[in-house]
Design a protein around this motif. Structure first.
Motif, PDB file in Angstrom:
ATOM      1  N   PRO A  22       2.009  -2.181 -18.031  1.00  0.00           N
ATOM      2  CA  PRO A  22       2.888  -1.926 -16.969  1.00  0.00           C
ATOM      3  C   PRO A  22       1.990  -1.875 -15.724  1.00  0.00           C
ATOM      4  N   ALA A  23       0.765  -1.811 -15.535  1.00  0.00           N
ATOM      5  CA  ALA A  23       0.010  -1.770 -14.180  1.00  0.00           C
ATOM      6  C   ALA A  23       0.003  -3.070 -13.574  1.00  0.00           C
ATOM      7  N   PHE A  24       0.226  -4.273 -14.351  1.00  0.00           N
ATOM      8  CA  PHE A  24      -0.088  -5.497 -13.893  1.00  0.00           C
ATOM      9  C   PHE A  24       0.944  -6.102 -13.216  1.00  0.00           C
ATOM     10  N   ALA A  25       0.900  -7.018 -12.492  1.00  0.00           N
ATOM     11  CA  ALA A  25       1.975  -7.723 -11.637  1.00  0.00           C
ATOM     12  C   ALA A  25       2.600  -8.657 -12.399  1.00  0.00           C
ATOM     13  N   THR A  26       4.001  -8.953 -12.570  1.00  0.00           N
ATOM     14  CA  THR A  26       4.566 -10.075 -13.007  1.00  0.00           C
ATOM     15  C   THR A  26       5.466 -11.000 -12.314  1.00  0.00           C
ATOM     16  N   SER A  27       5.315 -12.220 -12.533  1.00  0.00           N
ATOM     17  CA  SER A  27       5.999 -13.015 -11.476  1.00  0.00           C
ATOM     18  C   SER A  27       7.471 -13.085 -12.127  1.00  0.00           C
ATOM     19  N   SER A  28       8.379 -13.682 -11.420  1.00  0.00           N
ATOM     20  CA  SER A  28       9.993 -14.028 -11.971  1.00  0.00           C
ATOM     21  C   SER A  28      10.275 -14.920 -10.951  1.00  0.00           C
ATOM     22  N   ALA A  29      11.711 -15.401 -10.948  1.00  0.00           N
ATOM     23  CA  ALA A  29      12.234 -16.408 -10.188  1.00  0.00           C
ATOM     24  C   ALA A  29      13.685 -16.095 -10.082  1.00  0.00           C
ATOM     25  N   GLY A  30      14.254 -15.120 -10.485  1.00  0.00           N
ATOM     26  CA  GLY A  30      15.547 -15.032 -10.821  1.00  0.00           C
ATOM     27  C   GLY A  30      16.149 -14.135  -9.502  1.00  0.00           C
ATOM     28  N   PRO A  31      17.561 -14.149  -9.238  1.00  0.00           N
ATOM     29  CA  PRO A  31      17.975 -13.835  -7.892  1.00  0.00           C
ATOM     30  C   PRO A  31      17.747 -12.033  -7.793  1.00  0.00           C
ATOM     31  N   ALA A  32      17.668 -11.607  -6.636  1.00  0.00           N
ATOM     32  CA  ALA A  32      17.433 -10.224  -6.464  1.00  0.00           C
ATOM     33  C   ALA A  32      18.702  -9.623  -6.633  1.00  0.00           C
ATOM     34  N   ALA A 109       6.668   7.645   7.063  1.00  0.00           N
ATOM     35  CA  ALA A 109       6.863   6.166   6.898  1.00  0.00           C
ATOM     36  C   ALA A 109       7.749   5.699   8.198  1.00  0.00           C
ATOM     37  N   SER A 110       7.351   4.209   8.653  1.00  0.00           N
ATOM     38  CA  SER A 110       8.303   3.698   9.806  1.00  0.00           C
ATOM     39  C   SER A 110       9.214   2.820   9.272  1.00  0.00           C
ATOM     40  N   PHE A 111       9.169   2.394   7.714  1.00  0.00           N
ATOM     41  CA  PHE A 111       9.750   1.543   7.213  1.00  0.00           C
ATOM     42  C   PHE A 111      11.112   2.034   6.739  1.00  0.00           C
ATOM     43  N   PRO A 112      12.291   1.432   6.506  1.00  0.00           N
ATOM     44  CA  PRO A 112      13.518   2.114   6.158  1.00  0.00           C
ATOM     45  C   PRO A 112      13.521   2.703   4.819  1.00  0.00           C
ATOM     46  N   ILE A 113      14.019   4.073   4.756  1.00  0.00           N
ATOM     47  CA  ILE A 113      14.021   4.879   3.406  1.00  0.00           C
ATOM     48  C   ILE A 113      15.466   4.872   2.852  1.00  0.00           C
ATOM     49  N   LEU A 114      15.749   4.406   1.765  1.00  0.00           N
ATOM     50  CA  LEU A 114      17.245   4.420   1.062  1.00  0.00           C
ATOM     51  C   LEU A 114      17.012   5.540  -0.061  1.00  0.00           C
ATOM     52  N   PHE A 115      18.126   5.879  -0.469  1.00  0.00           N
ATOM     53  CA  PHE A 115      18.414   6.877  -1.623  1.00  0.00           C
ATOM     54  C   PHE A 115      19.304   6.324  -2.691  1.00  0.00           C
ATOM     55  N   ASP A 116      18.871   6.153  -3.819  1.00  0.00           N
ATOM     56  CA  ASP A 116      19.474   5.863  -4.952  1.00  0.00           C
ATOM     57  C   ASP A 116      19.342   6.977  -6.150  1.00  0.00           C
ATOM     58  N   PRO A 117      20.267   8.074  -6.044  1.00  0.00           N
ATOM     59  CA  PRO A 117      20.403   9.114  -6.725  1.00  0.00           C
ATOM     60  C   PRO A 117      20.809   9.082  -8.017  1.00  0.00           C
ATOM     61  N   ASP A 118      21.662   7.904  -8.274  1.00  0.00           N
ATOM     62  CA  ASP A 118      22.435   7.497  -9.583  1.00  0.00           C
ATOM     63  C   ASP A 118      21.583   6.496 -10.306  1.00  0.00           C
ATOM     64  N   ASN A 119      20.542   6.015  -9.808  1.00  0.00           N
ATOM     65  CA  ASN A 119      19.292   5.043 -10.290  1.00  0.00           C
ATOM     66  C   ASN A 119      20.279   3.832 -10.788  1.00  0.00           C
ATOM     67  N   VAL A 121      20.556   1.103  -8.535  1.00  0.00           N
ATOM     68  CA  VAL A 121      19.874   0.012  -8.224  1.00  0.00           C
ATOM     69  C   VAL A 121      18.420   0.013  -8.890  1.00  0.00           C
ATOM     70  N   SER A 122      17.779   1.075  -9.263  1.00  0.00           N
ATOM     71  CA  SER A 122      16.444   0.893  -9.691  1.00  0.00           C
ATOM     72  C   SER A 122      16.915   0.518 -11.283  1.00  0.00           C
ATOM     73  N   GLY A 123      18.005   0.840 -11.754  1.00  0.00           N
ATOM     74  CA  GLY A 123      18.287   0.018 -13.328  1.00  0.00           C
ATOM     75  C   GLY A 123      18.416  -1.432 -13.242  1.00  0.00           C
ATOM     76  N   SER A 124      19.321  -1.713 -11.971  1.00  0.00           N
ATOM     77  CA  SER A 124      19.240  -3.013 -12.175  1.00  0.00           C
ATOM     78  C   SER A 124      18.187  -4.111 -11.585  1.00  0.00           C
ATOM     79  N   TYR A 125      16.940  -3.309 -11.219  1.00  0.00           N
ATOM     80  CA  TYR A 125      15.659  -4.013 -11.194  1.00  0.00           C
ATOM     81  C   TYR A 125      14.798  -3.548 -12.381  1.00  0.00           C
ATOM     82  N   GLY A 126      15.269  -2.869 -13.271  1.00  0.00           N
ATOM     83  CA  GLY A 126      14.185  -2.626 -14.424  1.00  0.00           C
ATOM     84  C   GLY A 126      13.312  -1.849 -14.174  1.00  0.00           C
ATOM     85  N   VAL A 127      13.422  -0.674 -13.348  1.00  0.00           N
ATOM     86  CA  VAL A 127      12.380  -0.006 -12.828  1.00  0.00           C
ATOM     87  C   VAL A 127      11.868   0.857 -14.217  1.00  0.00           C
ATOM     88  N   SER A 128      10.709   0.918 -14.447  1.00  0.00           N
ATOM     89  CA  SER A 128      10.280   1.581 -15.867  1.00  0.00           C
ATOM     90  C   SER A 128       9.066   2.671 -15.298  1.00  0.00           C
TER      91      SER A 128
END
Length: 169
Positions: A22-32, A109-119, A121-128
């Motif tokens: 899980p600590a490694f980066a993986t490449s992908s090519a599908g649409p975000a 942080a100076s970058f935009p901060i968003l909120f995903d309280p129902d998870n 979006v994180s689910g659609s990105y496979g966040v684990s």
């Protein structure tokens, strides 16, 4: 070698892989996966508004120690590469926005901060894992997925951002 010993070795390797891979980066090519989320101050941000830009999406939580260490590096990356067609959005995955606000008071942080309280979006990105960082190219494709963070990972982020910025829109 006995079957029992081989079985034990296989289980040990599988367990080790579960912690190391899980600590490694993986490449992908599908649409975000598309999303629209509310940000700080109530402003809604839609991924499509960044069409033609390289976008880093960072999923984080206030209880995540590595997230606290990563945020200053992300802020520096954002400041340096923003003028070149790069943006970064950080998506908090907690149900309570107040936890995120406390974290941000201590780690601004100076970058935009968003909120995903129902998870959703994180689910659609496979966040684990926390944090998880996704790099989306100018065509809207997920190019890299990084799970977890350790000091020095930002060098890999920069390398991938520079490569993506060199590609045509």
């Amino acid at each position: 070698m006995s079957a029992r010993k081989v079985n034990g070795i296989i289980k040990g390797l599988a367990l080790a892989a579960a912690f190391v891979l899980p600590a490694f980066a993986t490449s992908s090519a599908g649409p975000a996966p598309a999303f629209q989320l509310s940000g700080r101050g109530g402003k809604t941000i839609d991924l499509t508004q960044f069409k033609g830009q390289v976008v880093m999406i960072n999923f984080w939580a206030s209880w995540c120690g590595p997230c606290r260490k990563e945020f200053p590096a992300l802020d520096q990356i954002y400041a340096k590469y923003k003028p070149m067609g790069f943006t970064l959005v950080a998506i908090n995955v907690e149900s309570e926005k107040s936890d995120a606000e406390k974290f941000l008071a201590a780690t601004p942080a100076s970058f935009p901060i968003l909120f995903d309280p129902d998870n959703k979006v994180s689910g659609s990105y496979g966040v684990s894992a926390m944090p998880t960082t996704v790099l989306v190219d100018r065509q809207g494709r997920v190019r890299w997925l990084h799970r977890a963070y350790k000091p020095g990972d930002e060098a890999k982020y920069i390398e991938q951002i520079r490569a993506a910025l060199r590609e045509p829109a």
